[in-house]
Write a protein that holds these residues in place. Sequence first.
Motif, PDB file in Angstrom:
ATOM      1  N   GLU A   1     -26.931   4.556 -24.953  1.00  0.00           N
ATOM      2  CA  GLU A   1     -26.716   3.853 -23.689  1.00  0.00           C
ATOM      3  C   GLU A   1     -27.886   2.928 -23.366  1.00  0.00           C
ATOM      4  O   GLU A   1     -27.700   1.746 -23.059  1.00  0.00           O
ATOM      5  N   TYR A   2     -29.103   3.465 -23.477  1.00  0.00           N
ATOM      6  CA  TYR A   2     -30.287   2.672 -23.145  1.00  0.00           C
ATOM      7  C   TYR A   2     -30.593   1.629 -24.223  1.00  0.00           C
ATOM      8  O   TYR A   2     -31.199   0.593 -23.933  1.00  0.00           O
TER       9      TYR A   2
ATOM     10  N   SER B   1     -25.477  14.882 -25.125  1.00  0.00           N
ATOM     11  CA  SER B   1     -26.127  14.192 -23.996  1.00  0.00           C
ATOM     12  C   SER B   1     -27.301  13.319 -24.432  1.00  0.00           C
ATOM     13  O   SER B   1     -27.404  12.154 -24.027  1.00  0.00           O
ATOM     14  N   TYR B   2     -28.192  13.847 -25.282  1.00  0.00           N
ATOM     15  CA  TYR B   2     -29.371  13.064 -25.687  1.00  0.00           C
ATOM     16  C   TYR B   2     -29.017  11.859 -26.552  1.00  0.00           C
ATOM     17  O   TYR B   2     -29.464  10.741 -26.269  1.00  0.00           O
TER      18      TYR B   2
ATOM     19  N   THR C   1     -26.916   0.855 -16.938  1.00  0.00           N
ATOM     20  CA  THR C   1     -25.905   1.520 -17.755  1.00  0.00           C
ATOM     21  C   THR C   1     -24.575   1.490 -17.033  1.00  0.00           C
ATOM     22  O   THR C   1     -24.515   1.392 -15.803  1.00  0.00           O
TER      23      THR C   1
ATOM     24  N   GLU D   1     -27.463   9.190 -24.375  1.00  0.00           N
ATOM     25  CA  GLU D   1     -28.446   8.479 -23.541  1.00  0.00           C
ATOM     26  C   GLU D   1     -29.215   7.449 -24.365  1.00  0.00           C
ATOM     27  O   GLU D   1     -29.473   6.334 -23.901  1.00  0.00           O
TER      28      GLU D   1
ATOM     29  N   ARG E   1     -22.536   3.881 -16.523  1.00  0.00           N
ATOM     30  CA  ARG E   1     -22.397   5.021 -15.620  1.00  0.00           C
ATOM     31  C   ARG E   1     -23.113   4.768 -14.295  1.00  0.00           C
ATOM     32  O   ARG E   1     -22.589   5.091 -13.230  1.00  0.00           O
ATOM     33  N   ASN E   2     -24.310   4.175 -14.365  1.00  0.00           N
ATOM     34  CA  ASN E   2     -25.042   3.878 -13.132  1.00  0.00           C
ATOM     35  C   ASN E   2     -24.333   2.817 -12.300  1.00  0.00           C
ATOM     36  O   ASN E   2     -24.327   2.866 -11.068  1.00  0.00           O
TER      37      ASN E   2
ATOM     38  N   SER F   1     -18.749  12.870 -15.915  1.00  0.00           N
ATOM     39  CA  SER F   1     -20.200  12.697 -15.721  1.00  0.00           C
ATOM     40  C   SER F   1     -20.530  12.044 -14.375  1.00  0.00           C
ATOM     41  O   SER F   1     -21.634  12.192 -13.863  1.00  0.00           O
TER      42      SER F   1
END
Length: 704
Positions: A310-311, A303-304, A628, A307, A630-631, A438
């Motif tokens: 992704e960012y 997960s970390y 992102t 992220e 996902r968002n 997710s």
Amino acid sequence: MAKDIKIALVGNPNTGKSTLFNLLTGLNQKIGNFPGITVDKKVGYCKLADNKQAEIIDLPGTYSLYPKSKDESIVFQVLADKKNSSYPDIVVLVADATNLRRNLLLYSQVADLGVPVVLALNMTDMAKKEGIDIDINKLSERLGVQVVAISARSNSGLAELKQAINNTTAIATQVEGTDVHVLAPEAIALVKQHIKTDNNYLALQILHQHQHLNTFSAQDHELFERIIAEHTFESSKLQAAETIARYRYLSGVLSGVVKDTGAAKKFVFSDKLDSILTNKFWGFLIFIGILFFIFNSIFSWSSYPMELIEYAFVWLTEYGHQHLPDGILTNLLLDGVLAGLGGVVIFIPQIAILFAFISILEDTGYMARVTFMMDKIMRKFGLSGKSVVPMIGSLACAVPSIMSARNIESWKDRIITIMVAPLVSCSARLPVYTLLISLVVPEKMVWGFINLQGLTLMGMYIISISAAVLVAFVMKFLIKAKEKSYFIMELPVYRMPRWTNVIYTMYEKSKTFVFEAGKVIIAISIILWVLATYGPSERFAEIDKKYEAIEAQKDSVQISTLERDRAAEKLENSYAGILGHVIEPAIKPLGFDWKIGIALITSFAAREAFVGTMATIYSVDSDGEVATIRNKMRGAKDPDTGLPVFTFATAFSLMLFYAFAMQCMSTVAIVFRETKSWKWPVIQILYMTGMAYVASLIAYQLLK
């Protein structure tokens, strides 16, 4: 790369040959195919003493020069043909010191071919722990070759092995330990005369398997067949006679060389573990527990880093839009290529974790136990025990797994295995599953220690494996054949995993995923960006005219909203949008809109293209705001209902479609190459796509 010497690594399966190859070559290696066939060819480079550059070829593992599969036949093809591009100057035969007698059978055959050999006794440290004492000097003296004690796992004896290779000349004389001439004297003499050689064993091997050698003409093969017929050359009987003679010779060689002082202790630890890990009840329970842990870890541990990746791509996109000049090339680079690439790179942590676990299970010897446990179950469903290996391998990729089905002797078992292997969820499906999970499955713990998302992911893998087994059961009755199959497997002793090998596997598989999937996805992203950015000029002109009229009547505060609406309408009327709307009626009952339809089409090139396609489509559809993937997907709304596009019903329906559909052109190509017919890949595409549609339809209609 220029080389001074060519070395072939030869040995039985499970002798540590590939470990030695990785140790000698490090990252300085490449994988290709042997000429004319689809068997992997691993080649690497290393430096010997005096700065000599060595090219090292890792040949497939085999128990003898008489092949039982296509992979094993490579060893004979390379060593018996001096014109072969892979023919070595020296063979390093890697033998398991804990089972020397069986391993030396292959050594004696290779030596009798007249190829210079260095014998590397691997696992000597393990042999000592088991009470096996080997007199290296006496063994070397009796065989007439250099023998080096090594331990590839603990990186010992490597310098001595390199020195021994340096000391071995290309004109080294091999002493034939077995008089093979007496097996078929007249036939051997005729072959020797024809091919102009004085090597009895090479002539005997040509009589056994000349069909494997491409160096001979059609007339040569006809002559060999005539000699075989005229001299009643019975291959199977003579192979058995040769094997008996070689073991008799090796018994004499090993007399006084190998002393086993710990026979009572040998394999006791492995046997105790096996009584639990292969138990009919506890064995399966432990295996399920291990699966729980693996899939839980894939979500929790990744997960970390995901992220961060992704960012990082969000920041790169923002930075690019701020500092690069506005225009088509900037939009193509940032909203097409970078968005698609981001959809691949983000899943590196999960791919690395999955392959790390697979490598650990294989390295410890546990994966072989899983195969053993599944044998009886698989037979009830029409599969051979040997089918388990390709099916487990399909968790990584169906292509090499289908190729590995060559080891299955029964034609029926092999065809059924090839037909169902792509149903097992491969690593290409992992990005699709994890992205959708997710979006709709909350990140919370069940019973305090099981991640709900990891549990859902495991469920998808269980569904895919169950589907493969059930389809195999049906095909058992549809495909007719008379042969009976058998399953013989050597269970290796349990060992600690080689952590350097695990790390190398993580690196190699992640690199392959990025570069192989990345090439496809970047190409698709560029094409898709063009299709999603442009459309029929008259449609785009009408949209511009419509929004210019609206803008003239609105205040500036609402301009950004209008721009977003204009971008959405243009996407819908683009060439990609038109294509999506064409197939939308067919996929609407599954809960899919036209944007998902576009992703389904691009996914037939590669399943993981789904993520890149979604990233590109939602980048083109954005109003300039960078977020992102996902968002963006989480915030996507159905224009008719105003509800989220990716509901639990839609996401689960989509995952089932990807679980069952044949969306991989590489797999289709390899099935054609392995079956030499378009019949089987066409059947595969039709039945898998049909299964995917029906399963998705039922799931969506029940869950919506």
